[in-house]
Design a protein around this motif. Structure first.
Motif, short mmCIF file in Angstrom:
data_model
loop_
_atom_site.label_atom_id
_atom_site.label_comp_id
_atom_site.label_asym_id
_atom_site.label_seq_id
_atom_site.Cartn_x
_atom_site.Cartn_y
_atom_site.Cartn_z
N VAL A 156 -5.80 -12.59 -4.65
CA VAL A 156 -6.47 -11.57 -3.82
C VAL A 156 -5.69 -10.27 -3.88
O VAL A 156 -6.27 -9.19 -4.07
CB VAL A 156 -6.61 -12.07 -2.35
N MET A 157 -4.38 -10.35 -3.73
CA MET A 157 -3.55 -9.14 -3.75
C MET A 157 -3.59 -8.45 -5.11
O MET A 157 -3.68 -7.22 -5.18
CB MET A 157 -2.10 -9.48 -3.39
N THR A 158 -3.54 -9.22 -6.19
CA THR A 158 -3.59 -8.62 -7.53
C THR A 158 -4.91 -7.90 -7.73
O THR A 158 -4.95 -6.78 -8.24
CB THR A 158 -3.39 -9.71 -8.60
N TRP A 159 -6.00 -8.53 -7.32
CA TRP A 159 -7.31 -7.88 -7.43
C TRP A 159 -7.33 -6.59 -6.62
O TRP A 159 -7.79 -5.55 -7.10
CB TRP A 159 -8.41 -8.84 -6.94
N TRP A 160 -6.82 -6.65 -5.39
CA TRP A 160 -6.82 -5.49 -4.50
C TRP A 160 -6.00 -4.35 -5.11
O TRP A 160 -6.44 -3.20 -5.14
CB TRP A 160 -6.26 -5.91 -3.14
N ILE A 161 -4.84 -4.67 -5.62
CA ILE A 161 -3.97 -3.66 -6.23
C ILE A 161 -4.63 -3.06 -7.47
O ILE A 161 -4.71 -1.84 -7.61
CB ILE A 161 -2.59 -4.26 -6.59
N ASN A 162 -5.13 -3.91 -8.36
CA ASN A 162 -5.72 -3.43 -9.61
C ASN A 162 -7.03 -2.68 -9.41
O ASN A 162 -7.47 -1.98 -10.31
CB ASN A 162 -5.91 -4.59 -10.59
N ASN A 163 -7.64 -2.83 -8.25
CA ASN A 163 -8.86 -2.10 -7.94
C ASN A 163 -8.61 -0.89 -7.05
O ASN A 163 -9.52 -0.38 -6.40
CB ASN A 163 -9.90 -3.04 -7.33
N GLY A 164 -7.37 -0.43 -7.02
CA GLY A 164 -7.04 0.82 -6.34
C GLY A 164 -6.79 0.72 -4.85
O GLY A 164 -6.76 1.75 -4.16
N LYS A 166 -8.60 -0.04 -2.30
CA LYS A 166 -9.64 0.69 -1.56
C LYS A 166 -9.88 0.12 -0.16
O LYS A 166 -10.19 0.87 0.76
CB LYS A 166 -10.94 0.70 -2.36
N GLU A 167 -9.79 -1.19 -0.03
CA GLU A 167 -9.99 -1.82 1.26
C GLU A 167 -8.76 -1.59 2.14
O GLU A 167 -7.63 -1.59 1.64
CB GLU A 167 -10.24 -3.33 1.11
N PRO A 168 -8.95 -1.41 3.44
CA PRO A 168 -7.79 -1.24 4.33
C PRO A 168 -6.86 -2.45 4.28
O PRO A 168 -7.32 -3.59 4.19
CB PRO A 168 -8.42 -1.09 5.72
N ALA A 169 -5.58 -2.19 4.35
CA ALA A 169 -4.58 -3.25 4.30
C ALA A 169 -4.82 -4.31 5.38
O ALA A 169 -4.67 -5.51 5.12
CB ALA A 169 -3.18 -2.65 4.46
N GLU A 170 -5.22 -3.88 6.55
CA GLU A 170 -5.47 -4.83 7.65
C GLU A 170 -6.59 -5.80 7.29
O GLU A 170 -6.54 -6.98 7.63
CB GLU A 170 -5.82 -4.09 8.95
N ASN A 171 -7.64 -5.30 6.60
CA ASN A 171 -8.75 -6.16 6.21
C ASN A 171 -8.30 -7.19 5.18
O ASN A 171 -8.68 -8.37 5.27
CB ASN A 171 -9.90 -5.34 5.63
N VAL A 172 -7.51 -6.76 4.22
CA VAL A 172 -7.01 -7.68 3.20
C VAL A 172 -6.14 -8.74 3.86
O VAL A 172 -6.26 -9.94 3.56
CB VAL A 172 -6.25 -6.92 2.09
N ALA A 173 -5.27 -8.32 4.77
CA ALA A 173 -4.41 -9.27 5.49
C ALA A 173 -5.27 -10.27 6.26
O ALA A 173 -4.98 -11.48 6.25
CB ALA A 173 -3.47 -8.53 6.43
N GLN A 174 -6.33 -9.79 6.90
CA GLN A 174 -7.19 -10.68 7.67
C GLN A 174 -7.89 -11.69 6.78
O GLN A 174 -7.98 -12.88 7.11
CB GLN A 174 -8.23 -9.88 8.47
N ALA A 194 1.85 3.05 -6.28
CA ALA A 194 2.11 3.36 -7.69
C ALA A 194 3.00 2.30 -8.32
O ALA A 194 2.74 1.84 -9.44
CB ALA A 194 2.74 4.74 -7.83
N SER A 195 4.04 1.90 -7.62
CA SER A 195 4.95 0.87 -8.15
C SER A 195 4.22 -0.44 -8.36
O SER A 195 4.35 -1.08 -9.40
CB SER A 195 6.11 0.65 -7.20
N PHE A 196 3.45 -0.86 -7.37
CA PHE A 196 2.76 -2.14 -7.48
C PHE A 196 1.68 -2.11 -8.55
O PHE A 196 1.47 -3.09 -9.25
CB PHE A 196 2.18 -2.57 -6.13
N MET A 197 0.98 -0.99 -8.68
CA MET A 197 -0.05 -0.89 -9.72
C MET A 197 0.59 -1.02 -11.10
O MET A 197 0.02 -1.65 -11.99
CB MET A 197 -0.84 0.40 -9.58
N ALA A 198 1.76 -0.46 -11.27
CA ALA A 198 2.45 -0.57 -12.56
C ALA A 198 3.00 -1.98 -12.77
O ALA A 198 2.80 -2.59 -13.83
CB ALA A 198 3.58 0.45 -12.65
N LEU A 199 3.68 -2.51 -11.77
CA LEU A 199 4.33 -3.82 -11.92
C LEU A 199 3.34 -4.99 -12.01
O LEU A 199 3.60 -5.97 -12.70
CB LEU A 199 5.29 -4.07 -10.76
N GLN A 238 0.83 -1.21 0.00
CA GLN A 238 0.00 0.00 0.00
C GLN A 238 0.86 1.26 0.00
O GLN A 238 0.55 2.22 -0.71
CB GLN A 238 -0.92 -0.01 1.21
N ASP A 239 1.94 1.25 0.75
CA ASP A 239 2.84 2.41 0.80
C ASP A 239 3.53 2.66 -0.54
O ASP A 239 3.96 3.77 -0.82
CB ASP A 239 3.91 2.23 1.88
#
Length: 193
Positions: free
Chosen positions: A152-160, A162-170, A96-101, A92-93
């Protein structure tokens, strides 16, 4: 630190930043050294001092990411869930890099590769906690967890993101533990990761 080292780091930073910006616009295979140099305001000789070609640049960025993950996992001796939260916050921090890569123009399998690196780093922990399965079954388990968490991570990244990182980790944590419980029900002697 001398000024030469600072210039080298600055040049690489500018090249990488320009590359990531271009990667948001077009696929990696369509980016040329010429257009990258123009965007970074450097000459081709400067680019070739640091990289063989565009693919080499992409591969080095991926390798740096994998090395950072390995080091983070090993240096802190974090438990699996703590590591997962830390890794997702790092993603999340560096959005931009992850969205591109990770996007369609980069490597859509990048996050799966990231989780394969995580499994590789966590191998002793997983082997210890799932002693009742053989190596082939363990590899199936790794692949399932890596591809699922990576998806899950790819979906989260490609969708901006939006969900808090803690929720995705959970969610990832819960899915992984549900998998462990499933293995337990088959009669293997396992504990929570």
């Amino acid at each position: 630190m001398n000024s030469f080292d600072a210039r080298v780091r600055y040049t690489r930073m500018i090249i990488e930043k320009s590359f990531l910006e271009l990667l948001l616009e077009k696929p990696v295979r369509k980016i040329t050294v010429t257009e990258l140099c123009k965007k970074a305001q450097i000459n081709r000789a400067t680019f070739y001092k640091h990289y063989l070609d565009i693919q080499d640049l992409f591969d080095k960025l991926e390798k740096e990411l994998f090395d950072k993950i390995r080091n983070t996992f090993q240096e802190g001796k974090l438990k699996s869930k703590e590591f997962l939260v830390k890794m997702i916050k790092y993603t999340q921090d560096n959005q931009a890099s992850f969205m591109a890569l990770c996007g369609d123009r980069g490597d859509p399998e990048l996050m799966t590769k990231v989780f394969l690196v995580c499994c590789e780093s966590a191998y002793p922990l997983i082997k210890q906690n799932i002693p009742g399965i053989n190596e082939s079954e363990r590899q199936l388990f790794y692949q399932f967890l890596s591809h699922g968490a990576g998806g899950v991570m790819t979906w989260w990244i490609n969708n901006g993101m939006k969900e808090p990182a803690e929720n995705v980790a959970q969610y990832i944590w819960d899915f992984c533990n549900a998998t462990v419980e499933c293995v337990q029900k088959k009669g293997y002697n396992t504990t929570e990761l």
